[in-house]
Design an enzyme around this catalytic site. Structure first.
Site, PDB file in Angstrom:
ATOM      1  N   HIS A 171       0.849  -1.190   0.000  1.00  0.00           N
ATOM      2  CA  HIS A 171       0.000   0.000   0.000  1.00  0.00           C
ATOM      3  C   HIS A 171       0.884   1.239   0.000  1.00  0.00           C
ATOM      4  O   HIS A 171       2.069   1.197   0.373  1.00  0.00           O
ATOM      5  CB  HIS A 171      -0.952   0.026   1.205  1.00  0.00           C
ATOM      6  CG  HIS A 171      -0.282   0.326   2.518  1.00  0.00           C
ATOM      7  ND1 HIS A 171      -0.117   1.607   2.997  1.00  0.00           N
ATOM      8  CD2 HIS A 171       0.268  -0.501   3.451  1.00  0.00           C
ATOM      9  CE1 HIS A 171       0.506   1.565   4.161  1.00  0.00           C
ATOM     10  NE2 HIS A 171       0.752   0.296   4.467  1.00  0.00           N
ATOM     11  N   CYS A 172       0.314   2.366  -0.475  1.00  0.00           N
ATOM     12  CA  CYS A 172       1.015   3.645  -0.424  1.00  0.00           C
ATOM     13  C   CYS A 172       0.220   4.568   0.497  1.00  0.00           C
ATOM     14  O   CYS A 172      -0.446   4.098   1.407  1.00  0.00           O
ATOM     15  CB  CYS A 172       1.183   4.231  -1.826  1.00  0.00           C
ATOM     16  SG  CYS A 172      -0.363   4.488  -2.705  1.00  0.00           S
ATOM     17  N   ALA A 173       0.261   5.866   0.274  1.00  0.00           N
ATOM     18  CA  ALA A 173      -0.372   6.816   1.193  1.00  0.00           C
ATOM     19  C   ALA A 173      -1.887   6.707   1.200  1.00  0.00           C
ATOM     20  O   ALA A 173      -2.531   6.934   2.235  1.00  0.00           O
ATOM     21  CB  ALA A 173       0.041   8.239   0.834  1.00  0.00           C
ATOM     22  N   THR A 174      -2.491   6.348   0.057  1.00  0.00           N
ATOM     23  CA  THR A 174      -3.966   6.319  -0.016  1.00  0.00           C
ATOM     24  C   THR A 174      -4.523   5.078  -0.699  1.00  0.00           C
ATOM     25  O   THR A 174      -5.731   4.898  -0.735  1.00  0.00           O
ATOM     26  CB  THR A 174      -4.481   7.546  -0.801  1.00  0.00           C
ATOM     27  OG1 THR A 174      -3.935   7.531  -2.129  1.00  0.00           O
ATOM     28  CG2 THR A 174      -4.098   8.847  -0.112  1.00  0.00           C
ATOM     29  N   ARG A 175      -3.657   4.190  -1.249  1.00  0.00           N
ATOM     30  CA  ARG A 175      -4.168   3.117  -2.099  1.00  0.00           C
ATOM     31  C   ARG A 175      -3.581   1.749  -1.729  1.00  0.00           C
ATOM     32  O   ARG A 175      -2.425   1.642  -1.355  1.00  0.00           O
ATOM     33  CB  ARG A 175      -3.842   3.398  -3.569  1.00  0.00           C
ATOM     34  CG  ARG A 175      -4.315   4.741  -4.039  1.00  0.00           C
ATOM     35  CD  ARG A 175      -4.033   4.964  -5.514  1.00  0.00           C
ATOM     36  NE  ARG A 175      -2.640   4.827  -5.896  1.00  0.00           N
ATOM     37  CZ  ARG A 175      -1.725   5.788  -5.771  1.00  0.00           C
ATOM     38  NH1 ARG A 175      -2.066   6.955  -5.266  1.00  0.00           N
ATOM     39  NH2 ARG A 175      -0.483   5.589  -6.155  1.00  0.00           N
TER      40      ARG A 175
END
Length: 502
Positions: A26-30
């Site tokens: 995962h990244c910051a929002t996804r």
């Protein structure tokens, strides 16, 4: 704290089960998945999950937009699926099996330029501020006087002092800021060769050293080459042959060619040189030949290729059909983002800056981002009674106006389709106007409303008009399209979808 257990369970089921997941992170929002069979992911069902704000596929990764609570959601998903996450780099490597050769090439470009873009953005803002200090007349601080009589130019217009001419403080600030601007743009090859070494997994310090050899102060500065007679160009004399001592300040393609050569040489040498002596001979036999080839072959060839590309694009942007170029680029830039082909514009922008002192391409990119955000603003009002929609669309519009388009494009506009087309039309018209008036940016900047800070000050007025077009036209068209029954029936499935692995 929100309980994501049921949503995570539903996502696992709709994405094709744990056996369909090759890698996840995962990244910051996804949430970012590499799927064994992307066709098993049911987009429509996934987008109905309460925690999900949208889905899209890019660079071989199936991405599910969750928002700021993605880390919590990810932890719950990990427990339910039994799939342990991997690093982003490992996901990128795994996703390559779902990419065609063009997508892989664009992915490499993105990974090379992404780490250095923050510096380039800062550099563009600094150049813009210095333009203000050096060019804006300061009437309130008095006209330039000669023996008590106001001076005039050849046209009889009064000559006014600029900010740096009337203020020693701002003159010092202007001079000091050039230290940073020069470091970013003149020494750009150092950043490029370092980034390539980092991306390819070769020795990063060797990439840095290679970049320095392309911009060393002992070389003739690239900006001075056109005005220097061939007989006056310094050279290394090896007796039976000579090599011109020419620098490659701000040059993109020579740095990229040299950087990849160094990486492939080093990685190849590691396989054939015994481990016991590799620390000595791998760097030696990788770096020295690369520097030699860079200054004799790759540098001149890369410079010529860069000239051809920048001249071609610049001719399109400033020639008799510039209005058509601006209209087409402004209209179709957003679809390029879907395919990932937009990453090539970074190299073109930087080459334009090196060759012409600014880029006419980037202003249209900023306008496209603004147009996409404006279409979302219309959706906010159209669906103002839908709280779940507002929770997605309001943050998406804000981030889009600040230059981050993914939540807006993939979470809202592409899902409904007609806002996406409305934004394309608005962006096309704004790009048309920008190209007609030759709007130029100092460099890449923040790709939304703050983008005006990177525009050369003489074009601020017309760029403001273009911004108004990019705001008003998509909003009006989105409202108009929403009233049309044909558009109401459209959705993401009506848009051309990039095929994976083709």
């Amino acid at each position: 704290m929100v309980d994501f257990k049921q949503d995570a369970k539903q996502l696992l089921e709709d994405i094709g089960g744990p056996e369909n997941i090759s890698a996840v992170t995962h990244c910051a929002t996804r949430m970012r998945f590499v799927l064994n069979d992307p066709s098993k992911a049911d987009n429509k069902k996934i987008e109905k999950i309460p925690a999900v704000k949208g889905t899209f596929t890019q660079a071989g990764q199936y991405q599910v937009i969750i928002g700021n609570e993605v880390a919590t959601f990810y932890n719950e998903f990990e427990k339910i699926s039994g799939k342990s996450g991997v690093s982003k780099d490992e996901v990128k490597q795994a996703s390559k099996k779902n990419q065609n050769p063009l997508q892989r090439a664009m992915s490499v470009l993105a990974e090379v330029f992404s780490p250095i873009i923050p510096a380039i953005v800062v550099g563009g803002l600094i150049l813009g501020f210095r333009n203000i200090l050096e060019a804006i007349p300061m009437e309130t601080l008095g006209q330039a006087m000669a023996d008590g009589v106001p001076q005039v130019n050849a046209a009889g217009e009064p000559i006014y002092n600029t900010i740096v001419q009337v203020s020693q403080f701002w003159s010092g600030v202007n001079s000091f800021l050039w230290l940073i601007g020069e470091a970013i743009f003149h020494f750009l090859p150092v950043g490029i060769t370092w980034s390539i070494a980092k991306k390819m997994g070769s020795t990063q310090i060797l990439g840095i050293v290679l970049g320095i050899t392309l911009v060393s102060p002992q070389l003739l500065n690239a900006y001075a080459v056109p005005g220097t007679a061939a007989a006056d160009i310094p050279f290394w004399d090896f007796g039976f042959f000579q090599i011109d001592m020419i620098g490659y300040q701000a040059q993109v393609i020579p740095a990229m060619l040299a950087g990849f050569l160094l990486a492939y040489l080093e990685l190849g040498l590691r396989k054939i040189i015994p481990q016991a002596i590799s620390m000595i001979f791998v760097p030696l036999f990788a770096l020295v030949p690369t520097v030699l080839i860079a200054h004799t072959v790759l540098g001149p060839i890369g410079w010529q290729i860069g000239d051809w590309i920048s001249n071609l694009v610049y001719s399109g942007l400033t020639g008799s059909l510039s209005w058509l170029f601006g209209l087409l680029f402004g209209t179709f830039y957003a679809p390029l983002v879907i395919t990932g082909l937009h990453h090539m514009t970074n190299a073109i922008d930087l080459q334009l800056v090196a060759d012409f002192g600014g880029t006419n391409l980037w202003p249209m990119i900023a306008l496209s981002n603004i147009a996409q955000g404006s279409a979302v603003v219309a959706i906010i009002f159209i669906n103002r009674k839908n709280k779940e929609e507002r929770d997605i669309s309001i943050p998406a519009a804000i981030s889009c106006y600040l230059g981050v388009t993914e939540p807006a494009m993939f979470g809202i506009n592409i899902k409904y389709a007609y806002p996406f087309f409305a934004a394309m039309i608005g962006s096309g018209i704004a790009g048309l106007v920008a190209s007609i008036f030759n709007v130029t940016a100092n460099s890449i900047g923040v790709g939304g409303l703050p983008g005006i800070l990177s525009i050369q000050n003489q074009y601020w007025g017309i760029f403001l008009i273009c911004m108004v077009i990019a705001i008003v036209v998509p909003i009006v068209l989105t409202f108009a399209f929403s009233k049309n029954k044909r558009f109401q029936k459209m959705g993401i499935d009506d848009l051309p979808q990039p095929k994976l692995g083709s």
